[in-house]
Design a protein around this motif. Structure first.
Motif, mmCIF file in Angstrom:
data_model
loop_
_atom_site.group_PDB
_atom_site.id
_atom_site.type_symbol
_atom_site.label_atom_id
_atom_site.label_comp_id
_atom_site.label_asym_id
_atom_site.label_seq_id
_atom_site.Cartn_x
_atom_site.Cartn_y
_atom_site.Cartn_z
ATOM 1 N N UNK A 117 0.826 -1.208 0.000
ATOM 2 C CA UNK A 117 0.000 0.000 0.000
ATOM 3 C C UNK A 117 0.862 1.261 0.000
ATOM 4 N N UNK A 118 1.884 1.284 0.833
ATOM 5 C CA UNK A 118 2.770 2.460 0.871
ATOM 6 C C UNK A 118 3.502 2.596 -0.465
ATOM 7 N N UNK A 119 3.952 1.481 -1.033
ATOM 8 C CA UNK A 119 4.612 1.531 -2.335
ATOM 9 C C UNK A 119 3.692 2.016 -3.434
ATOM 10 N N UNK A 120 2.456 1.508 -3.429
ATOM 11 C CA UNK A 120 1.496 1.919 -4.449
ATOM 12 C C UNK A 120 1.181 3.410 -4.346
ATOM 13 N N UNK A 121 0.878 3.870 -3.131
ATOM 14 C CA UNK A 121 0.559 5.295 -2.994
ATOM 15 C C UNK A 121 1.789 6.176 -3.211
ATOM 16 N N UNK A 122 2.976 5.663 -2.935
ATOM 17 C CA UNK A 122 4.198 6.396 -3.265
ATOM 18 C C UNK A 122 4.314 6.606 -4.765
ATOM 19 N N UNK A 123 3.995 5.564 -5.526
ATOM 20 C CA UNK A 123 4.022 5.678 -6.991
ATOM 21 C C UNK A 123 2.950 6.643 -7.474
ATOM 22 N N UNK A 124 1.742 6.532 -6.888
ATOM 23 C CA UNK A 124 0.634 7.419 -7.284
ATOM 24 C C UNK A 124 0.935 8.881 -6.952
ATOM 25 N N UNK A 125 1.584 9.114 -5.827
ATOM 26 C CA UNK A 125 1.819 10.495 -5.392
ATOM 27 C C UNK A 125 3.061 11.118 -6.014
#
Length: 182
Positions: A117-125
């Motif tokens: 989740x942190x990796x995914x939102x890091x990519x999104x942000x």
């Protein structure tokens, strides 16, 4: 002839469950809450294919649904949630639960959830910003973001228990009926 029948069954069942998962992902854009619900349900639909035809087939179906959703689903956050976690987690769950220690199982499950989740939102942000998501996170602030992650962990635990019960229900009630159809 038996080999051909087995392959046909595998393709047909995978196609049916894959189509259902893809439709769920497409319809997920209708309701705001569906951003999380649609990928969760789509991931669960992969499990019967993995149970009947092996984990590799389950992962192939996950990859096909993930690629399809990235290209055709308008809500990219929802597609990424499927690709980064909810699509493969029900398949990974079985491997994690082979560990002897329940504490170790939960530690690994929570670590995988948080990393994904942190990796995914890091990519999104930061890498490929999705405007609406970036604005939402900017308006929340750090304390609320931490609280959101904590609530996500609690929701994940509930989801994990629900997935286990749904798999049990499938094996106890629906598996025999589904196999009689073929």
């Amino acid at each position: 002839m038996q080999k051909r029948s087995s392959e046909s069954r595998k393709i047909a069942l995978s196609g049916v469950f894959g189509s259902l998962a893809a439709v769920l992902m497409l319809m997920g854009g209708i309701l705001p809450l569906a951003t999380y619900v649609a990928p969760a349900l789509a991931g669960i639909l992969i499990v019967p294919v993995a149970i009947e035809f092996g984990i590799k087939t389950g992962y192939v179906l996950y990859a096909a649904i993930g690629l399809l959703s990235l290209f055709v689903v308008p809500d990219k956050e929802m597609s990424l949630i499927f690709v980064f976690f909810l699509g493969f987690y029900p398949l990974l769950k079985a491997s994690i639960e082979r560990m002897r220690s329940r504490a170790a199982q939960w530690a690994v499950k929570l670590a995988v959830f948080n990393a994904c989740i942190v990796g995914m939102y890091g990519i999104i942000l930061f890498l490929f910003p999705i405007g609406a998501v970036v604005e939402e996170f900017e308006s929340m602030g750090i304390p609320f973001t931490g609280l959101l992650l904590l609530m996500g962990n609690v929701t994940f635990v509930i989801y994990d228990v629900a997935v286990a019960r749904i798999i049990g229900l499938y094996c106890a009630r629906f598996r025999a009926r589904l196999m009689k159809m073929h």
